[in-house]
Structure formats: C-alpha cells, structure tokens
Design a protein around this motif. Structure first.
Motif, PDB file in Angstrom:
ATOM      1  N   HIS A  52       0.851  -1.194   0.000  1.00 54.16           N
ATOM      2  CA  HIS A  52       0.000   0.000   0.000  1.00 54.16           C
ATOM      3  C   HIS A  52       0.887   1.245   0.000  1.00 54.16           C
ATOM      4  CE1 HIS A  52      -3.093   2.817   1.062  1.00 54.16           C
ATOM      5  NE2 HIS A  52      -2.518   3.104   2.211  1.00 54.16           N
ATOM      6  N   HIS A  53       0.438   2.251  -0.727  1.00 59.64           N
ATOM      7  CA  HIS A  53       1.146   3.527  -0.708  1.00 59.64           C
ATOM      8  C   HIS A  53       0.474   4.438   0.305  1.00 59.64           C
ATOM      9  CE1 HIS A  53       2.662   1.885  -4.473  1.00 59.64           C
ATOM     10  NE2 HIS A  53       3.634   2.765  -4.409  1.00 59.64           N
ATOM     11  N   HIS A 103      -5.834  -4.179   3.020  1.00 62.71           N
ATOM     12  CA  HIS A 103      -5.610  -3.217   1.951  1.00 62.71           C
ATOM     13  C   HIS A 103      -6.941  -2.705   1.404  1.00 62.71           C
ATOM     14  CE1 HIS A 103      -2.701  -2.135  -1.568  1.00 62.71           C
ATOM     15  NE2 HIS A 103      -3.395  -1.110  -1.153  1.00 62.71           N
ATOM     16  N   HIS A 148      -8.544   1.181   1.583  1.00 55.81           N
ATOM     17  CA  HIS A 148      -9.030   2.010   0.483  1.00 55.81           C
ATOM     18  C   HIS A 148     -10.502   2.337   0.625  1.00 55.81           C
ATOM     19  CE1 HIS A 148      -5.516   2.546  -2.004  1.00 55.81           C
ATOM     20  NE2 HIS A 148      -5.113   1.401  -1.522  1.00 55.81           N
TER      21      HIS A 148
HETATM   22 ZN   LIG Z   1      -3.145   0.912  -1.275  1.00 51.27          ZN
END
Ligand SMILES: [Zn+2]
Ligand SMILES: [Zn+2]
Length: 118
Positions: A72-73, A96, A100
């Motif tokens: 994940h960013h 994840h 989001h």
């Molecule tokens: Zn992500």
C-alpha cells in the motif's frame, strides 16, 4: 505584359517525412512492461524492508501465500516510491481493501458536495 497571378501554394517544409513505422506499438508494450517491472521492484523491496507481515493485522505470510500480501502507498500516490520505503506499507489484501474503502469514505465525506446549508 501582365503577369498572371501564379497562385502557387507554398510548399510545406515538412512534407514527406511520414515515418509510418509500427514502433508505437513496441513503445507502448515496453512501457507497460517496464511499469510492471517497476511495480515488481518496489513490491519486492517493500517486502524485504518491512517483512512478510501485514502492517495492520500482523498476519504473517509465507512463500506460497505471499501473493496475498500487497504493498500500500501511504500517500495514495503509486508513483511516489522513495528508496527508504517510507511510503510503503505491507498490507494483506483484506486490510488493503479496508484501507481504500476508508479512504474512499473519507473522500466522500470531505467531498465538494458538503457545503449544503441546513
Ligand atoms: Zn493501497
Ligand atoms: Zn491484514
């Protein structure tokens, strides 16, 4: 002697330089490949740095289920991949997805439609 108007269209200087080679396709293909390679690259680096473990639920992974561990960013920008790994977080697919969903909810709640008066 009257000169008839010679109505010559001006020559375009760049006539005839049509290099219609099918290189574009190759370029596009290569770009897609290099993007995939880059993603592979940061994923591998993030897994190496942060370990095969989900940063949220601390679920641990092994080689045969490692595909369920994703990167994940943190800032949501997939192009921001600092080499120190500070923008990466290893999350299992469940966490994840939840991450989001929360982001989308936050986007929604702080969206442009919020200014309605009561
Ligand atoms: Zn992500
Ligand atoms: Zn998790």
């Amino acid at each position: 002697m009257t000169r008839t108007r010679s109505f010559r269209p001006q020559r375009r200087p760049s006539a005839g330089s049509k290099g219609a080679s099918p290189d574009l396709e190759a370029i596009v293909r290569e770009a897609a490949q290099s993007r995939a390679r880059r993603q592979q690259g940061y994923r591998a680096r993030s897994l190496e740095m942060h370990g095969w473990i989900c940063g949220r639920c601390a679920r641990e992974f092994e080689a045969d289920n490692l595909q369920l561990l994703t990167v994940h960013h943190r800032d949501g920008n997939h192009r921001y991949n600092p080499p120190d790994g500070s923008n990466w977080e290893n999350l299992c697919v469940d966490c994840h997805e939840a991450e989001h969903t929360v982001e989308q909810l936050a986007d929604y709640l702080s969206g442009p439609d919020r200014g309605d008066k009561r």
